[in-house]
Design a protein around this motif. Structure first.
Motif, PDB file in Angstrom:
ATOM      1  N   GLN A  90       0.803  -1.222   0.000  1.00  0.00           N
ATOM      2  CA  GLN A  90       0.000   0.000   0.000  1.00  0.00           C
ATOM      3  C   GLN A  90       0.837   1.273   0.000  1.00  0.00           C
ATOM      4  O   GLN A  90       0.350   2.334  -0.392  1.00  0.00           O
ATOM      5  N   LYS A  91       2.099   1.167   0.414  1.00  0.00           N
ATOM      6  CA  LYS A  91       2.956   2.353   0.407  1.00  0.00           C
ATOM      7  C   LYS A  91       3.302   2.745  -1.028  1.00  0.00           C
ATOM      8  O   LYS A  91       3.314   1.911  -1.932  1.00  0.00           O
ATOM      9  N   GLU A  92       3.608   4.003  -1.215  1.00  0.00           N
ATOM     10  CA  GLU A  92       3.945   4.486  -2.553  1.00  0.00           C
ATOM     11  C   GLU A  92       5.267   3.886  -3.018  1.00  0.00           C
ATOM     12  O   GLU A  92       6.257   3.866  -2.281  1.00  0.00           O
ATOM     13  N   CYS A  93       5.278   3.390  -4.237  1.00  0.00           N
ATOM     14  CA  CYS A  93       6.478   2.768  -4.801  1.00  0.00           C
ATOM     15  C   CYS A  93       7.543   3.839  -5.056  1.00  0.00           C
ATOM     16  O   CYS A  93       7.244   4.928  -5.560  1.00  0.00           O
ATOM     17  N   HIS A 271      17.918  -5.262 -10.056  1.00  0.00           N
ATOM     18  CA  HIS A 271      18.133  -4.686 -11.386  1.00  0.00           C
ATOM     19  C   HIS A 271      16.826  -4.606 -12.179  1.00  0.00           C
ATOM     20  O   HIS A 271      16.709  -3.800 -13.096  1.00  0.00           O
ATOM     21  N   LEU A 272      15.873  -5.448 -11.812  1.00  0.00           N
ATOM     22  CA  LEU A 272      14.617  -5.495 -12.563  1.00  0.00           C
ATOM     23  C   LEU A 272      13.575  -4.528 -12.021  1.00  0.00           C
ATOM     24  O   LEU A 272      12.784  -3.975 -12.786  1.00  0.00           O
ATOM     25  N   CYS A 273      13.556  -4.363 -10.713  1.00  0.00           N
ATOM     26  CA  CYS A 273      12.464  -3.626 -10.079  1.00  0.00           C
ATOM     27  C   CYS A 273      12.989  -2.485  -9.214  1.00  0.00           C
ATOM     28  O   CYS A 273      14.151  -2.459  -8.823  1.00  0.00           O
ATOM     29  N   ASP A 274      12.084  -1.586  -8.907  1.00  0.00           N
ATOM     30  CA  ASP A 274      12.432  -0.433  -8.085  1.00  0.00           C
ATOM     31  C   ASP A 274      12.416  -0.773  -6.601  1.00  0.00           C
ATOM     32  O   ASP A 274      13.183  -0.206  -5.820  1.00  0.00           O
ATOM     33  N   GLU A 275      11.539  -1.660  -6.208  1.00  0.00           N
ATOM     34  CA  GLU A 275      11.482  -2.129  -4.826  1.00  0.00           C
ATOM     35  C   GLU A 275      11.466  -3.656  -4.829  1.00  0.00           C
ATOM     36  O   GLU A 275      10.891  -4.274  -5.729  1.00  0.00           O
ATOM     37  N   VAL A 276      12.093  -4.243  -3.815  1.00  0.00           N
ATOM     38  CA  VAL A 276      12.239  -5.698  -3.771  1.00  0.00           C
ATOM     39  C   VAL A 276      11.814  -6.222  -2.401  1.00  0.00           C
ATOM     40  O   VAL A 276      12.185  -5.661  -1.366  1.00  0.00           O
TER      41      VAL A 276
END
Length: 338
Positions: A90-93, A271-276
């Motif tokens: 729910q938090k902003e990415c 490397h693929l995503c902004d958050e993991v």
């Protein structure tokens, strides 16, 4: 009357059968004794072999866990885990958060511009050809290019490439997942990375049923067609150059320190995503009767008999990422924040 010569001959004839009878009787008496000795020898041999087998089994066989008798799962912990996962979603990415955090934590050892997918035309830096498998393709560049000619160039689907900020979750195979019922939350991540042959069918309540990437060593690929979807990306991690080192390590009882597919997947996800986030990662070596996986009957004790991976070092690495806030641990197996 018989002569003396006849008497001698008669006595001699009579004595010979008695001697033969004695010899035969003695042989008959010996045969049971010899047979008894043979039986005793065989019994001792079998008993000795059984003891040796039992000792070897104790030393080299991992104990099986009864998956029907899973460890008690605290309902409050289940609720907290589910709430924590929803809070993460729910938090902003935060765009580029994972990459920036990794670069800040590891400096030049982390490449910000490393392309996650191998292309037919190598990048100018060709960083992937500087290291041996599974970290790169050094000495295998020709084979890699030949293989790439046979394969289509793949990337994320268009709807994922269009997203300005993506969230990844790397789902491990740990038994800690069983009972947390995180399936619904895991399905809400943009990119879901699954490892080796960890199944979805029959476990979706706990691990979800969405798969974006199936990442596996060649020998660890799922055998069931039900675990493959046409929309999935299949990522093969090649490591064959270390096979001879593995054999040597097995003979010398050394640790080879080949990274687990899970740690490789976590780094790839940055490397693929902004958050993991990660789920299902746990090496509770001090709890040998804890289930190792959520889908089979192996116990945690099995990790004490493998020499391929240094799970203590990897746990420290993941713990550092979680404590520094680079990744989130949704199941709390590395570090619980709920």
């Amino acid at each position: 009357m018989p002569s003396d010569h006849s008497r001698v001959k008669l006595r001699s004839d009579c004595s010979r059968p008695s001697l033969q009878w004695y010899t035969r009787a003695q042989n008959k008496m010996r045969r049971p004794n010899l047979l008894l000795k043979d039986i005793l020898k065989c019994t001792l041999l079998v008993f000795g072999a059984w003891i040796l087998f039992y000792i070897l089994k104790l030393n080299h066989t991992t104990e099986e866990c009864d998956m029907k008798r899973m460890p008690y799962m605290d309902p409050d912990r289940i609720k907290r885990a589910q709430q924590y996962a929803q809070q993460v979603l729910q938090k902003e990415c935060r765009p580029q958060f994972a990459k920036r955090s990794m670069a800040q934590l590891f400096g030049s050892r982390y490449s910000l511009d490393l392309p996650p997918f191998v292309t037919k035309v190598p990048a100018e830096s060709e960083a992937e050809y500087k290291y041996d498998p599974p970290f790169g393709f050094r000495k295998f560049s020709g084979k890699v290019q030949t293989l790439l000619e046979l394969l289509p160039e793949l990337d994320f689907p268009e709807h994922l490439r269009a997203k300005s900020c993506k969230r990844c979750v790397v789902i491990g195979s740990g038994g800690i997942l069983h009972g947390l019922e995180l399936g619904h939350a895991l399905n809400q991540f943009d990119v879901v990375i699954r490892l080796n042959n960890a199944p979805v069918e029959g476990y979706s309540e706990h691990v979800g049923n969405k798969t974006t990437i199936r990442m596996t060593y060649p020998e660890g690929a799922p055998l069931s067609d039900l675990e493959y979807y046409s929309s999935d990306l299949f990522v093969a991690v090649l490591f064959k150059s270390v096979d001879f080192n593995w054999l040597q390590a097995m003979v010398k009882n050394e640790t080879l320190n080949v990274p687990t597919i899970g740690v490789i997947a976590v780094v790839l996800a940055t490397h693929l995503c902004d958050e993991v986030s990660l789920a299902g990662f746990s090496y509770a070596l001090n709890q040998p009767r804890t289930p190792l996986h959520y889908f089979d009957n192996l116990c945690m004790a099995a990790m004490n008999f493998q020499t391929m991976h240094n799970v203590t070092t990897e746990t420290s690495f993941l713990l550092k990422l979680v404590r520094e806030g680079v990744v989130r641990d949704l199941s709390g197996g590395i570090h619980s924040e709920f």
